[in-house]
Scaffold this motif. Structure first.
Motif, PDB file in Angstrom:
ATOM      1  N   GLN A 143      93.825  55.556  69.121  1.00 24.93           N
ATOM      2  CA  GLN A 143      94.842  55.307  67.864  1.00 24.93           C
ATOM      3  C   GLN A 143      93.930  54.139  67.012  1.00 24.93           C
ATOM      4  O   GLN A 143      94.222  54.546  65.718  1.00 24.93           O
ATOM      5  CB  GLN A 143      96.028  54.235  68.453  1.00 24.93           C
ATOM      6  CG  GLN A 143      97.034  55.097  69.112  1.00 24.93           C
ATOM      7  CD  GLN A 143      98.276  54.342  69.388  1.00 24.93           C
ATOM      8  OE1 GLN A 143      98.263  53.584  69.942  1.00 24.93           O
ATOM      9  NE2 GLN A 143      99.312  54.873  68.590  1.00 24.93           N
ATOM     10  N   ALA A 147      93.593  55.379  63.399  1.00 26.24           N
ATOM     11  CA  ALA A 147      93.922  54.447  62.113  1.00 26.24           C
ATOM     12  C   ALA A 147      92.820  54.006  61.336  1.00 26.24           C
ATOM     13  O   ALA A 147      92.894  53.735  59.872  1.00 26.24           O
ATOM     14  CB  ALA A 147      94.537  53.142  62.732  1.00 26.24           C
ATOM     15  N   THR A 150      91.754  56.893  58.806  1.00 25.41           N
ATOM     16  CA  THR A 150      92.877  56.995  57.770  1.00 25.41           C
ATOM     17  C   THR A 150      92.914  55.878  56.748  1.00 25.41           C
ATOM     18  O   THR A 150      92.934  56.101  55.652  1.00 25.41           O
ATOM     19  CB  THR A 150      94.523  56.761  58.554  1.00 25.41           C
ATOM     20  OG1 THR A 150      94.442  57.847  59.535  1.00 25.41           O
ATOM     21  CG2 THR A 150      95.452  56.966  57.528  1.00 25.41           C
ATOM     22  N   TYR A 151      92.745  54.747  57.228  1.00 28.76           N
ATOM     23  CA  TYR A 151      92.553  53.551  55.966  1.00 28.76           C
ATOM     24  C   TYR A 151      91.427  53.723  55.261  1.00 28.76           C
ATOM     25  O   TYR A 151      91.409  53.614  54.091  1.00 28.76           O
ATOM     26  CB  TYR A 151      92.416  52.306  56.664  1.00 28.76           C
ATOM     27  CG  TYR A 151      93.827  51.619  57.151  1.00 28.76           C
ATOM     28  CD1 TYR A 151      94.592  50.961  56.047  1.00 28.76           C
ATOM     29  CD2 TYR A 151      94.289  51.513  58.466  1.00 28.76           C
ATOM     30  CE1 TYR A 151      95.709  50.425  56.446  1.00 28.76           C
ATOM     31  CE2 TYR A 151      95.701  51.022  58.601  1.00 28.76           C
ATOM     32  CZ  TYR A 151      96.183  50.376  57.650  1.00 28.76           C
ATOM     33  OH  TYR A 151      97.567  49.942  58.059  1.00 28.76           O
ATOM     34  N   VAL A 196      95.538  60.736  59.919  1.00 23.71           N
ATOM     35  CA  VAL A 196      97.124  60.273  59.735  1.00 23.71           C
ATOM     36  C   VAL A 196      97.791  61.700  60.540  1.00 23.71           C
ATOM     37  O   VAL A 196      98.922  61.346  61.130  1.00 23.71           O
ATOM     38  CB  VAL A 196      97.598  60.290  58.370  1.00 23.71           C
ATOM     39  CG1 VAL A 196      97.797  61.397  57.482  1.00 23.71           C
ATOM     40  CG2 VAL A 196      98.997  59.406  58.395  1.00 23.71           C
ATOM     41  N   ALA A 199      96.984  61.195  64.037  1.00 20.90           N
ATOM     42  CA  ALA A 199      97.649  60.111  64.817  1.00 20.90           C
ATOM     43  C   ALA A 199      98.965  60.302  65.124  1.00 20.90           C
ATOM     44  O   ALA A 199      99.521  59.585  66.160  1.00 20.90           O
ATOM     45  CB  ALA A 199      97.470  58.958  63.806  1.00 20.90           C
ATOM     46  N   GLU A 227     106.213  57.877  61.989  1.00 26.33           N
ATOM     47  CA  GLU A 227     104.644  58.286  62.008  1.00 26.33           C
ATOM     48  C   GLU A 227     104.827  59.549  61.136  1.00 26.33           C
ATOM     49  O   GLU A 227     103.704  59.857  60.276  1.00 26.33           O
ATOM     50  CB  GLU A 227     104.169  58.470  63.047  1.00 26.33           C
ATOM     51  CG  GLU A 227     103.568  57.326  64.004  1.00 26.33           C
ATOM     52  CD  GLU A 227     104.627  56.466  64.567  1.00 26.33           C
ATOM     53  OE1 GLU A 227     105.929  56.807  64.520  1.00 26.33           O
ATOM     54  OE2 GLU A 227     104.486  55.541  65.155  1.00 26.33           O
ATOM     55  N   SER A 230     105.251  58.576  57.643  1.00 27.63           N
ATOM     56  CA  SER A 230     103.867  58.137  57.120  1.00 27.63           C
ATOM     57  C   SER A 230     102.928  59.174  56.797  1.00 27.63           C
ATOM     58  O   SER A 230     102.280  59.097  55.863  1.00 27.63           O
ATOM     59  CB  SER A 230     103.311  57.062  58.017  1.00 27.63           C
ATOM     60  OG  SER A 230     102.068  56.623  57.727  1.00 27.63           O
ATOM     61  N   PRO A 269     101.177  53.586  55.137  1.00 27.02           N
ATOM     62  CA  PRO A 269     101.058  52.766  56.294  1.00 27.02           C
ATOM     63  C   PRO A 269     102.117  51.605  56.190  1.00 27.02           C
ATOM     64  O   PRO A 269     102.287  51.068  57.414  1.00 27.02           O
ATOM     65  CB  PRO A 269      99.538  51.926  55.761  1.00 27.02           C
ATOM     66  CG  PRO A 269      98.753  53.251  55.042  1.00 27.02           C
ATOM     67  CD  PRO A 269      99.760  53.568  54.280  1.00 27.02           C
ATOM     68  N   GLY A 424      91.960  48.710  61.271  1.00 27.93           N
ATOM     69  CA  GLY A 424      92.405  50.045  62.159  1.00 27.93           C
ATOM     70  C   GLY A 424      92.623  49.454  63.531  1.00 27.93           C
ATOM     71  O   GLY A 424      93.876  50.163  63.986  1.00 27.93           O
ATOM     72  N   ASN A 428      97.173  48.117  65.659  1.00 22.21           N
ATOM     73  CA  ASN A 428      97.811  48.635  66.832  1.00 22.21           C
ATOM     74  C   ASN A 428      97.819  47.489  67.870  1.00 22.21           C
ATOM     75  O   ASN A 428      98.008  47.553  69.343  1.00 22.21           O
ATOM     76  CB  ASN A 428      96.787  49.568  67.495  1.00 22.21           C
ATOM     77  CG  ASN A 428      96.946  50.859  66.653  1.00 22.21           C
ATOM     78  OD1 ASN A 428      98.185  51.271  66.398  1.00 22.21           O
ATOM     79  ND2 ASN A 428      95.665  51.537  66.532  1.00 22.21           N
TER      80      ASN A 428
END
Length: 549
Positions: A143, A147, A150-151, A196, A199, A227, A230, A269, A424, A428
């Motif tokens: 995860q 993340a 994705t960021y 994403v 995820a 999710e 998102s 996000p 990232g 979480n």
């Protein structure tokens, strides 16, 4: 035609966002009916669990067990913040029963626990229910990696769109640079889309406390609806944004539609962030959105600036104008990131102790340190290198100045990438400290109260000799309470008083000490908390200490 298509996509995504359910984070159990540990004359037909936020059921069923550990037929449903467990045949229940519950907060974080009640009489022996399923570190690490990707992709792609549309001077009409910006933006958008989308199934696995191979068995999409929203925002927003970038200077609606699409993608996000669990929600969500917009403009601007300065070699006036535009915006971004980051940390952590007492707080400190490095490099660019670019004379001077700016921008971008990697894993982590869990073995747990706080005292092992004493202050929901006051803990038994025990902080709201109990018997632990010069509430709990084995 392309502008109208992008506008249609954006309107559809905004409609989806407008109808999406608000997200939350880490719901807490605040009440039960019957109360935990209650002794009832007759069995209830329903058991109700009330949380402080709406929760969802998953494929992991809520189960009722009798004292022997056998399953009692039941069914469960949710109604807002309540989970209602209906007992199929309540008239047949007698003795102690345990309800093992497992639900998911709206942000995808699973929470679990148990509720015990007795009918007619309490059973002498009660079998422990099976432990709730918990995903391994492989799942949470996956995860974090997704993340981070994705960021990185999202902020780079959205930032490049903003740079090419709004920061790159309109007087620059070279197709080569704009083609490079478009190509890199599309590659970054692909990385963000991949991260994403992948995820979503990983979040579904995590929500059920399962492992990654469970993806092959099917997904519980109801547990990851936020999710999905998102992912839709990120993919659709970036898709529309990069499709509007061309090889020429953007003009007309295209110049503003592309940044608008990028802004929609940056809302992704926010839908699954921690901020919706805290008040005031509207302020924190807005701060989160501004925080992401500033980060995207910063990272994408650095990457775009790096490419631009190389392409504008020999055109010092245009290079200086580009650098000046970005530097001016970067100054505002520093203030925006600092202001929004302060607001978010203030409401989420609610004190200084969680900065060092939780993984979330420690990662946030690392992020703040990296942000300060980036801000320092940006200030160096703005106040030292920009004047040198404007004053450069001669080929050698211009080349040396451009090289210095390029190197600084490259380092600044790399630091931002590391900052995003930390983010990232940060998203979480729970910002709340972990409640005390009772270790295996012969332990003792007692609770009391001081003022309006609950006091949990744990003794492990509960026998003569060396043992560990742990004290935790909790609020009414069972969450550790952050305080800068150390409680006064005293130990005594019949004919022997050990006096004050020096306790050391081990986590937020938690203290421990290694003590030596020289004899068995009934021991008293007195816990006091000085609130003011004249107010020092105390509570006393008792433990039966067994002799040395």
């Amino acid at each position: 035609m392309r502008s109208r298509l992008a506008l249609a996509v954006l309107l559809g995504v905004l409609a989806l966002l407008g109808t999406a359910a608000p997200a939350a984070a880490h719901a807490q159990l605040v009440a039960t009916d019957p109360a935990d540990g209650a002794l009832l004359e007759t069995a209830p037909s329903e058991v109700t669990l009330t949380f402080d936020e709406p929760v969802r059921l998953t494929a992991q069923e809520i189960t009722v067990y009798d004292a022997d550990g056998a399953t009692v037929p039941s069914s469960a449903r949710t109604t807002g913040t309540d989970v209602v467990i209906t007992l199929d045949d309540p008239s047949s229940l007698r003795g102690t029963h345990v309800v093992g519950w497992f639900v998911v907060s709206a942000d995808g974080h699973p929470i679990s626990g148990s509720l015990t009640f007795s009918v007619g009489e309490r059973s002498e022996d009660v079998a422990e229910p099976p432990p709730p399923p918990t995903s391994s570190r492989v799942v949470t690490t996956t995860q974090g990696v997704l993340a981070g990707l994705t960021y990185l992709g999202l902020l780079t792609a959205a930032g490049l769109v903003l740079f090419a549309s709004l920061l790159l001077p309109t007087s620059y009409d070279g197709p080569v640079l704009r083609r490079r910006l478009r190509t890199l933006a599309r590659a970054a958008a692909a990385v963000a889309a991949l991260g994403v989308v992948l995820a979503v199934p990983v979040a579904a696995v995590y929500a059920q406390g399962a492992e990654l191979p469970a993806v092959l068995e099917g997904l519980d999409l109801a547990a990851v609806r936020d999710e999905l929203v998102s992912a839709a925002l990120v993919v659709a927003g970036l898709g529309a944004a990069v499709s509007l970038l061309g090889d020429t200077t953007p003009a007309g609606p295209r110049r503003w539609l592309a940044p608008a699409a990028a802004a929609v993608a940056l809302l992704g996000p926010v839908v699954v962030g921690h901020t919706r669990a805290y008040q005031p929600t509207s302020l924190l969500v807005a701060s989160d959105a501004v925080h992401l917009l500033a980060g995207a403009t910063w990272l994408g601007g650095l990457v775009g600036l790096w490419l631009s300065l190389r392409a504008l070699a020999g055109r010092e006036r245009l290079a200086a104008e580009t650098l000046a535009r970005f530097s001016t915006v970067a100054g505002g971004l520093v203030l925006a990131v600092a202001a929004t980051g302060t607001v978010l940390a203030w409401r989420i952590l609610d004190g200084w102790a969680p900065f060092v007492g939780t993984t979330y707080g420690r990662l946030l400190l690392v992020k703040i340190g990296l942000a300060l490095v980036v801000a320092g490099l940006g200030g160096w660019n703005r106040f030292r290198l920009l004047p040198r670019v404007r004053a450069a004379a001669g080929h050698d001077d211009r080349t040396a100045t451009a090289g210095a700016v390029t190197r600084t921008v490259r380092v600044e971008a790399l630091v931002v990438v590391v900052l995003l990697a930390v983010t990232g894993f940060l998203v979480n982590q729970s910002p709340r400290p972990a409640p005390v869990t009772v270790p295996e073995g012969r332990t003792g747990v007692q609770d009391g109260s001081v003022s309006d706080l609950e006091v949990l005292v744990l003794l492990s092992p509960r026998r003569e000799g060396r043992t560990t004493l742990l004290v935790q202050l909790q609020d009414e929901t069972g969450e550790p309470v952050v305080t800068d006051r150390t409680p006064d803990v005293q130990l005594r038994t019949s004919g022997l008083d050990l006096g004050s025990v020096p306790v050391q902080p081990t986590d937020a709201g938690t203290w421990s000490a290694d003590v030596l109990l020289p004899q068995p018997g009934t021991w008293e632990v007195q816990v006091g908390l000085r609130l003011s010069k004249f107010e020092n509430p105390v509570t006393t709990v008792r433990f039966e200490v067994a002799p040395q084995e």
